[in-house]
Write a protein that holds these residues in place. Structure first.
Motif, PDB file in Angstrom:
ATOM      1  N   UNK A  54      -0.651  51.547  21.322  1.00  0.00           N
ATOM      2  CA  UNK A  54      -1.553  51.451  22.486  1.00  0.00           C
ATOM      3  C   UNK A  54      -2.363  50.161  22.476  1.00  0.00           C
ATOM      4  N   UNK A  55      -1.713  49.063  22.074  1.00  0.00           N
ATOM      5  CA  UNK A  55      -2.353  47.755  22.132  1.00  0.00           C
ATOM      6  C   UNK A  55      -3.309  47.458  20.997  1.00  0.00           C
ATOM      7  N   UNK A  56      -3.381  48.348  19.995  1.00  0.00           N
ATOM      8  CA  UNK A  56      -4.280  48.116  18.862  1.00  0.00           C
ATOM      9  C   UNK A  56      -3.464  47.893  17.590  1.00  0.00           C
ATOM     10  N   UNK A  57      -3.716  46.769  16.947  1.00  0.00           N
ATOM     11  CA  UNK A  57      -2.938  46.372  15.773  1.00  0.00           C
ATOM     12  C   UNK A  57      -3.394  47.119  14.524  1.00  0.00           C
ATOM     13  N   UNK A  58      -2.392  47.580  13.742  1.00  0.00           N
ATOM     14  CA  UNK A  58      -2.702  48.225  12.469  1.00  0.00           C
ATOM     15  C   UNK A  58      -1.949  47.584  11.309  1.00  0.00           C
ATOM     16  N   UNK A  59      -1.059  46.629  11.591  1.00  0.00           N
ATOM     17  CA  UNK A  59      -0.262  46.038  10.520  1.00  0.00           C
ATOM     18  C   UNK A  59       0.236  44.659  10.915  1.00  0.00           C
ATOM     19  N   UNK A  60       0.481  43.837   9.907  1.00  0.00           N
ATOM     20  CA  UNK A  60       1.061  42.526  10.111  1.00  0.00           C
ATOM     21  C   UNK A  60       2.153  42.287   9.077  1.00  0.00           C
ATOM     22  N   UNK A  61       3.186  41.539   9.473  1.00  0.00           N
ATOM     23  CA  UNK A  61       4.355  41.311   8.620  1.00  0.00           C
ATOM     24  C   UNK A  61       4.494  39.822   8.323  1.00  0.00           C
ATOM     25  N   UNK A  62       4.851  39.504   7.092  1.00  0.00           N
ATOM     26  CA  UNK A  62       5.148  38.121   6.710  1.00  0.00           C
ATOM     27  C   UNK A  62       6.421  38.116   5.867  1.00  0.00           C
ATOM     28  N   UNK A  63       6.923  36.920   5.594  1.00  0.00           N
ATOM     29  CA  UNK A  63       8.123  36.789   4.760  1.00  0.00           C
ATOM     30  C   UNK A  63       7.934  35.672   3.747  1.00  0.00           C
ATOM     31  N   UNK A  64       8.601  35.841   2.627  1.00  0.00           N
ATOM     32  CA  UNK A  64       8.630  34.848   1.560  1.00  0.00           C
ATOM     33  C   UNK A  64      10.079  34.713   1.111  1.00  0.00           C
ATOM     34  N   UNK A  65      10.611  33.496   1.113  1.00  0.00           N
ATOM     35  CA  UNK A  65      12.008  33.253   0.739  1.00  0.00           C
ATOM     36  C   UNK A  65      12.052  32.307  -0.445  1.00  0.00           C
ATOM     37  N   UNK A  66      12.802  32.727  -1.466  1.00  0.00           N
ATOM     38  CA  UNK A  66      12.818  31.961  -2.707  1.00  0.00           C
ATOM     39  C   UNK A  66      14.093  32.247  -3.482  1.00  0.00           C
ATOM     40  N   UNK A  67      14.844  31.214  -3.803  1.00  0.00           N
ATOM     41  CA  UNK A  67      16.021  31.328  -4.673  1.00  0.00           C
ATOM     42  C   UNK A  67      16.959  32.468  -4.282  1.00  0.00           C
ATOM     43  N   UNK A  68      17.375  32.470  -3.018  1.00  0.00           N
ATOM     44  CA  UNK A  68      18.317  33.464  -2.490  1.00  0.00           C
ATOM     45  C   UNK A  68      17.764  34.889  -2.502  1.00  0.00           C
TER      46      UNK A  68
END
Length: 277
Positions: free
Chosen positions: A155-169
């Motif tokens: 309902x338009x209210x944020x509860x989480x955020x996603x990020x990524x980390x890439x390293x050596x396959x």
């Protein structure tokens, strides 16, 4: 997307109940270690869960704020420490009501596209809370802290955020879930940090104008009090459905050998911030 979430083996490293002596810097060193290990075929796909005591995790851009020290002083006065992470994004809050989940996959064949990594985490969270009659959307929530195109909201209210980390396959897809407590209260703290750390000084980078009312915890949004243990159980159930073999583990011998080096890199990255305190 289905294929990525399904793994022959899922190893679970649950550090959600370790307590305040487990530092967030150790977490980022651990995820880098797992990326290298899983990417090298020395470990299966791994899901790691973690909770940290009052910590504000800054992005690299945050360290360029003109009055950063004033912002850090404010956070410390509120009982929070500030660290710099090694993945993208801006400031986020970690406390006992925030569950972090990292999914570490090996990059095989043509590799894992960026959006595919985000999508698999979104899919996992949707499945974990499928028994609630609420649609979980993935889109940027303007006014939230650390805004991004894969903010998870109801309902338009944020509860989480996603990020990524890439390293050596290896690929680590990381999410913070505000499980309980006040989402707006956390956002207010970050808002005051930016007000003090930026003030009226012009900056090349555009920092978010935070509107606390657009953030909430899952407990607030779902109308039921959830604990970290409740959400962990939901996570384990979903991963069990997506594997032939699910088991609890810790860092293996190969990873224990890698960890000191990756942890030191995280410490080195934070030296500049530490010198300012």
């Amino acid at each position: 997307m289905e294929g990525l979430l399904y793994q022959p083996e899922w190893r679970i490293i649950d550090q959600s109940a370790v307590g305040i002596h487990f530092q967030a810097l150790q977490s980022f060193g651990t995820d880098d270690t797992l990326c290298a290990s899983v990417g090298a075929g020395q470990a299966p796909a791994t899901a790691r869960s973690w909770v940290h005591h009052n910590t504000v995790v800054l992005g690299i851009q945050d360290t360029r704020l003109p009055f950063l020290q004033e912002g850090i002083d404010f956070l410390q006065a509120q009982g929070f420490q500030a660290i710099v992470r090694n993945s993208g994004g801006l400031a986020v809050i970690l406390d006992e009501g925030v569950l972090n989940i990292s999914l570490i996959f090996p990059e095989v064949e043509k590799g894992i596209e960026i959006n595919r990594g985000y999508d698999v985490m979104w899919q996992l969270i949707q499945r974990m809370f499928a028994d609630f009659p609420h649609m979980i959307e993935a889109r940027e929530i303007v006014g939230s802290y650390c805004p991004g195109s894969y903010d998870l909201s109801i309902n338009g209210k944020k509860f989480a955020g996603i990020s990524q980390r890439r390293l050596r396959k290896g690929v680590a897809v990381q999410i913070y879930l505000c499980v309980n407590g006040s989402g707006a209260g956390r956002a207010e703290l970050v808002k005051q940090f930016y007000q003090l750390a930026k003030q009226a000084e012009p900056t090349k980078f555009v920092y978010p104008e935070i509107v606390p009312e657009v953030m909430a915890s899952l407990s607030e949004l779902l109308g039921t009090e959830l604990t970290i243990a409740d959400v962990m159980l939901r996570l384990l159930r979903q991963l069990k459905e997506q594997s032939q073999y699910l088991y609890a583990g810790q860092l293996n011998e190969y990873e224990l050998g890698l960890f000191p080096g990756y942890y030191q890199r995280v410490l080195d990255r934070n030296e500049k911030l530490a010198e300012m305190k």
